[in-house]
Enzyme design. Structure first.
Site: not given
Ligand code: GUN
Length: 284
Positions: A95, A51, A118
């Site tokens: 996350q 990311k 998100d």
């Molecule tokens: N963990 C796995 N995929 C995601 C996501 O799209 N967002 C977040 N915040 N955590 C994750």
């Protein structure tokens, strides 16, 4: 035909980079995403790194806050409170998954809904369900972008979703419904799963079990979107038995290299969207 999320992502990101350049000139400010990583789960660490790399690639400022897995809920909420208030932070991503002593719902509820890149805050989820959304959950958004990039007809088709998580299964079902598909959601308690997956024109699987969907579970000519990833003896596999399905289906997404990069691309788009909503003072 293979849907390659890396190729599609790099096309979208190169357009996004230009858009961000002009946004920076217009507002004299850089969209800023802050990622909060708790603990040291290797998979989460690697997603977060990807990311950060992607942000850099398109000119989004990113900050990583790493916190120990022993942090209390109270201390974590203090960190989020600061980020909620900080005008120069436009997007917040915590996350997932979180350590078991921290309530995911409490953390998500506490996050500023206008910085929720998100699309997981209950306010944003309810907007998705009533089709008044702005920021969509990243993985489902990426999947719809993949289907549209290949001009795949969704309207009138039977879409089957395997998995019912808040992150993927439920929101992708809503988005497919919005595109006028007839949608079936299946899960671990579904009886005779294959009899339902075999009816799918579009089959989305997000269970995280290597080669879970075998050829005899898929209708000839179906479109397969592979969300799950699992590591077996050091090698990454998707949820579909890719090699055996390739000649059987009309489209199948790569895994790895399909939905994953598209999820991150959607995150970049969402960060820009949050930035612009804040600049335009759009009340969501
Ligand atoms: N963990 C796995 N995929 C995601 C996501 O799209 N967002 C977040 N915040 N955590 C994750």
């Amino acid at each position: 035909m293979i849907i390659d999320g890396k190729v599609l992502s790099s096309e979208i990101r190169s357009d996004l980079k230009k858009e961000i350049e002009s946004i920076k000139n217009k507002y004299n400010e850089t969209p800023h995403l802050t990622v909060v990583l708790i603990g040291n789960d290797p998979a989460s660490e690697s997603y977060v790194k990807a990311k950060e790399r992607a942000c850099k690639q398109v000119g989004i400022k990113s900050t990583l806050i790493t916190l120990p897995s022993t942090i209390s809920l109270e201390e974590l909420l203090k960190v989020i409170d600061e980020l909620n208030k900080e005008k120069l932070v436009h997007g917040i991503l915590v996350q997932l998954p979180l350590p078991s002593h921290i309530s995911q719902d409490t953390v998500i509820d506490f996050m500023s809904q206008i910085k929720d890149v998100d699309g997981l805050h209950p306010h944003n989820i309810s907007r998705l369900h009533t089709l008044r959304y702005s920021v969509l959950p990243c993985t489902p958004k990426g999947i719809i972008t993949m289907l549209k990039s290949k001009d795949i007809q969704i309207e009138g088709k039977h879409a089957v979703v395997v998995g019912r998580s808040n992150l993927v299964g439920k929101p992708i079902a809503q988005l497919l419904l919005k595109e006028n598909a007839s949608v079936s959601i299946t899960h671990r308690y579904t009886e005779d799963l294959a009899s339902i997956t075999k009816q799918a024109d579009i089959l989305v699987c997000a269970v995280g079990k290597a080669k879970f969907i075998a050829k005899d579970m898929v209708k000839k000519g179906a479109v397969c979107i592979d969300v799950g990833l699992s590591r077996v003896e050091g090698k990454l596999y998707g949820d579909f038995d890719f090699d055996n399905l390739l000649d059987h289906v009309s489209y199948i997404s790569k895994a790895p290299g399909g939905v994953g990069p598209m999820t991150i691309t959607s995150l970049l788009e969402n960060t820009v969207e949050c930035f612009l909503n804040q600049k335009k003072d759009i009340k969501l």
